[in-house]
Write an enzyme that holds these catalytic residues in place. Structure first.
Site, PDB file in Angstrom:
ATOM      1  N   GLU A 268       0.782  -1.227   0.000  1.00 54.52           N
ATOM      2  CA  GLU A 268       0.000   0.000   0.000  1.00 54.52           C
ATOM      3  C   GLU A 268       0.818   1.283   0.000  1.00 54.52           C
ATOM      4  OE1 GLU A 268       0.268  -1.247   4.465  1.00 54.52           O
ATOM      5  OE2 GLU A 268       0.100  -2.249   2.525  1.00 54.52           O
ATOM      6  N   GLU A 300      -5.770  -2.527  -0.887  1.00 53.04           N
ATOM      7  CA  GLU A 300      -4.659  -1.560  -0.812  1.00 53.04           C
ATOM      8  C   GLU A 300      -5.176  -0.133  -0.747  1.00 53.04           C
ATOM      9  OE1 GLU A 300      -1.891  -2.915  -0.163  1.00 53.04           O
ATOM     10  OE2 GLU A 300      -2.623  -4.910  -0.686  1.00 53.04           O
ATOM     11  N   GLU A 322      -4.275  -4.135   8.661  1.00 51.68           N
ATOM     12  CA  GLU A 322      -4.494  -5.298   7.804  1.00 51.68           C
ATOM     13  C   GLU A 322      -5.889  -5.896   7.967  1.00 51.68           C
ATOM     14  OE1 GLU A 322      -2.837  -5.768   5.371  1.00 51.68           O
ATOM     15  OE2 GLU A 322      -0.860  -4.941   5.802  1.00 51.68           O
TER      16      GLU A 322
END
Length: 830
Positions: A268, A300, A322
């Site tokens: 990302e 992302e 995450e």
């Protein structure tokens, strides 16, 4: 001694004493096309305040030539990982002149030469701590800085970083590109890419904001880029997240670059997101593959807020980015793109990863105790991603979707460009929802393990919902009935449970599906009547999410030794060919192959593999021409043909173009079929070389390495074994190919003799190789042995081995123990 590992305690002490303001990085990549040059000049200027007389800056490279501190040159004190700075002032400027090393492992600055055209391509990958392989930096997420990059590269190359180029100068075939300063960033999400990449441009505009979009890949892959679809998903995502988060996209531009030999799915980096090239198909691709790519694009993109705008203070709270990104990838796919069934694949595939990880002896809470960087590297796992996302789906059910997103909006507004911990998020979620989120957090985020749910019926008909590892669940129970030739839902109950046993009143049903709609995170079991129903009628159940939950229940019961592998395979053979959801079909066929390789006793495996080979061929030939199902079955047939050679003539016919109507024999499928021939001894090295001459590309070379190492010859496997451990020139993907070839066909007779040597090699490899390559060796070459004795002996004798290495070995031991335990249970389950 090189001190490459960093601990939580020492980095916390450093950030308490040092406040970084600005960092300027100058990279000279002009010599990258020269293969003789192993390194590149890198100069970093760091501006920081200090309340301590001494600190260190992180750098891993070939050398450090000069250190200039506050205008005067000081002695270089460098141990291979840290540059020591002392006699610090309250305000400091340190300039470090060094040489970084080009990478072939995907860590740091990776250099790749395309065999198609000989062109050189560069990209960076840092998470969690490889920025220090490119620049001197404070390698920890809570020391954010404004970064300015200056890159020298061959003229004509695309040169990219997190921000736009503001000046480009050329001289003697070299361009110098100055990039605009970034907003405050952690080191691990800075990025650089350079090379003759092909670019497709676009834009997105909303409420007076205009974002330039770019999609890039190697020139030789440009015909396969599918840029229009990628840009469409990107625009849909920016629309969705702008509304959902009420915070404008903060990073100025949005480039997405597909790069070779990439270790991850994607990363990302704000303004320059990197993706593996595996998301670009050189031929046929199923809609499930495109859905997976869209999910990753949106995952992302969610990080632009969760992770980049607001960043965890240390890797304990890795889940703060995450888990949210994994949840948002599925949520945004379903809400904003044509892939409205994203939760179906999530329930069947992502959760399977979480369930597996959560049953290992090394499982951990979603909010983990991460003591150092090696531990952080291994915590990019099924708990942090898939379990965290599953639990967030349960949180949405608990607080309501609007409250969930309102809490997120408050979180971004309060902590933009800063660092946070768990409590910072809980404060905002509680304020938005009015619910006791802290108790929920203690039950879900701060515990480990997975609950199993099932129904018990007493002699008097009283029914009780039972759960192991009790947690609070909000869930639904679906009640399904056979009607004519269909299996349909006739009722659904919503329940809140929190104890080990909950009495429930349920109407009569042919199938009782616990966790219907997949709101919570738990393994579910089917009662006997429900199991008989799905064994007979699963393919008549129209709802794909319900079928996905049933397939998941069947697979978990098989893995846990409660459903015989033979019965699972029989259900797959009966209902797999009719499975219309391609994501589910892909997962089901993979699970069937795994069950045959791992859970069947030796005496049953050959017959089951023969039946599976026959079924895949029949399903392939019966599938609709040109359909995704036809492609899935072709791939399954190729994989089955690598362990059973009964249909080698059909394999050759497919390669000759005489397969079923509508089936595209693209390069990837060709190599699968070629490898099947090689693995079963039906293709020589010369035949593999001929195929490579036909497809002399990066993917072709990797596939040829795999096929050559797959040949069923003791000398070939021995050469592959030594190459894996000893050939430092192998790139990350080529190492994977060698390992895959060594293990090909499940031929224990060819590899059993290397078991003892494995245990002698793993610790030296861990200490001498990068963690990425060492991890591949430890996992990929772990013996699928007949007993656990050698593993237990190594663990007992190596109590002082690195903790991350011991974790990997313990996990592999648990996988092997499960294999042996489930095989032993098969007689009981008949």
């Amino acid at each position: 001694m090189t001190s490459a590992n960093l601990t939580r305690e020492e980095t916390a002490a450093r950030s308490a004493a040092v406040s970084v303001r600005r960092i300027r990085v100058e990279l000279d990549l002009s010599g990258a096309p020269d293969a003789e040059r192993t390194g590149f000049p890198t100069t970093t200027t760091l501006e920081f305040d200090a309340t301590t007389a001494q600190t260190w800056v992180d750098f891993i490279g070939e050398d450090v030539q000069r250190v200039v501190l506050n205008g005067r040159e000081v002695p270089v004190r460098y141990d291979g990982a840290r540059v020591l700075l002392d006699s610090l002032a309250p305000a400091n400027v340190a300039q470090i002149h060094a040489t970084g090393a080009y990478s072939r492992s995907g860590e740091g600055l990776h250099r790749f030469v395309d065999p198609v055209d000989g062109q050189t391509y560069l990209y960076t990958q840092y998470e969690p701590a490889d920025a220090r392989r490119v620049m001197a930096c404070f390698e920890q997420p809570d020391m954010k800085a404004e970064y300015t990059f200056v890159v020298h590269a061959p003229a004509g190359w695309e040169v990219l970083s997190n921000q736009r180029a503001v000046a480009v100068r050329e001289h003697d075939g070299v361009q110098t590109v100055d990039f605009a300063p970034t907003a405050p960033l952690s080191s691990y999400i800075t990025a650089v890419a350079a090379g003759p990449y092909t670019r497709v441009t676009g834009s997105w505009a909303r409420d007076g904001q205009r974002i330039d979009l770019g999609v890039l890949c190697r020139a030789s892959l440009a015909p396969y880029l599918e840029a229009d679809e990628i840009l469409e998903v990107t625009r849909q995502g920016l629309d969705f997240f702008t509304d959902a988060f009420a915070f404008p996209y903060p990073w100025g531009k949005y480039d997405q670059i597909f790069v070779p030999e990439y270790n991850l799915g994607a990363m990302e980096n704000p303004g320059l997101v990197t993706f593996t090239e595996h998301y670009l198909s050189r031929g046929a691709a199923t809609d499930a593959q495109r859905a997976a790519r869209a999910n990753t694009i949106l995952h992302e993109m969610a990080h632009m807020w969760f992770g980049d705008l607001v960043t965890m203070r240390w890797w304990d709270d890795l889940w703060l980015k995450e888990s949210f990104a994994d949840y948002m990838g599925a949520h945004a796919s379903a809400a904003a793109t044509r892939f409205t069934d994203a939760w179906v694949t999530f329930a069947n595939r992502r959760k399977a990863w979480a369930y597996q990880q959560d049953q290992l002896p090394t499982t951990h809470p979603i909010v983990a105790d991460i003591t150092d960087l090696e531990a952080a590297k291994l915590n990019f796992d099924g708990i942090t991603y898939a379990k965290g996302a599953s639990v967030l789906k349960q949180l949405v059910a608990f607080v309501g979707e609007e409250a969930f997103f309102e809490g997120a909006r408050r979180y971004f507004a309060a902590h933009a460009f800063g660092n946070t911990e768990l409590d910072d998020l809980l404060v905002e979620l509680e304020a938005a929802s009015g619910r006791d989120v802290r108790s929920w957090s203690r039950a879900w985020l701060e515990t480990s393990g997975v609950s199993t749910l099932w129904l018990e019926t007493d002699a008097d008909g009283t029914r009780t919902l039972v759960q192991t590892d009790p947690r609070p669940h909000r869930l639904r129970v679906g009640l399904y009935a056979r009607e004519a030739d269909r299996l349909v839902r006739r009722d659904q109950l919503e329940l809140d449970i929190s104890t080990a046993r909950t009495p429930v009143s349920l109407p009569d049903a042919d199938l009782v599906l616990l966790n219907d709609d997949d709101l919570t995170y738990a393994k579910i079991r089917l009662d006997d009547r429900s199991l008989d129903t799905v064994a007979a009628s699963l393919s008549s159940l129209d709802d794909a999410l319900a079928r996905g939950l049933v397939w998941s229940a069947l697979w978990n019961a098989t893995r846990d030794g409660e459903l015989s592998a033979a019965r699972f395979l029989a259900i797959v053979r009966a209902h797999g060919p009719a499975e219309s959801h391609i994501g589910l079909l892909t997962g089901v066929t993979a699970n069937a192959a795994f069950a045959m390789a791992h859970y069947l006793p030796d005496g049953e495996r050959t017959a089951q593999q023969a039946a599976w080979l026959q079924m895949t061929w029949e399903a392939l030939t019966a599938a609709e021409p040109g359909s995704d199902a036809q492609l899935v079955w072709a791939r399954s047939f190729a994989a089955a043909s690598a362990v059973d050679d009964a249909r080698m003539e059909d394999v050759r016919a497919l390669l000759a173009g005489h397969g079923p109507v509508g089936l595209p024999i693209d390069p990837d499928l060709r190599w699968q079929l070629i490898t099947a021939l090689a693995t079963t001894g039906h293709l020589t090295a010369e035949g593999i070389s001929a195929e490579l001459a036909r497809d002399d590309t990066a993917s072709g070379r990797t596939a040829a390495i795999r096929a050559l190492a797959s040949r069923p010859d003791a000398q070939v496997r021995q050469e592959a074994w030594h190459a894996a451990w000893e050939d430092d020139a192998l790139s990350n993907e080529h190492l994977d190919a060698v390992i895959s070839g060594f293990r090909a066909g499940g031929r224990r007779d060819l590899v059993r003799g290397f078991d003892a040597e494995y245990f002698a090699r793993i610790e030296p490899a861990w200490r001498s190789r990068s963690i990425e390559l060492a991890r591949r060796l430890v996992l990929g070459l772990f013996p699928s042995a007949e007993s656990l004795d050698a593993v237990d002996a190594w663990l007992a004798e190596h109590a002082d081995a690195p903790a991350a290495l011991r974790r990997l070995v313990r996990e592999q031991r648990d996988h092997l123990a499960r294999d042996l335990r489930v095989r032993a249970a098969q007689d009981r389950l008949r």
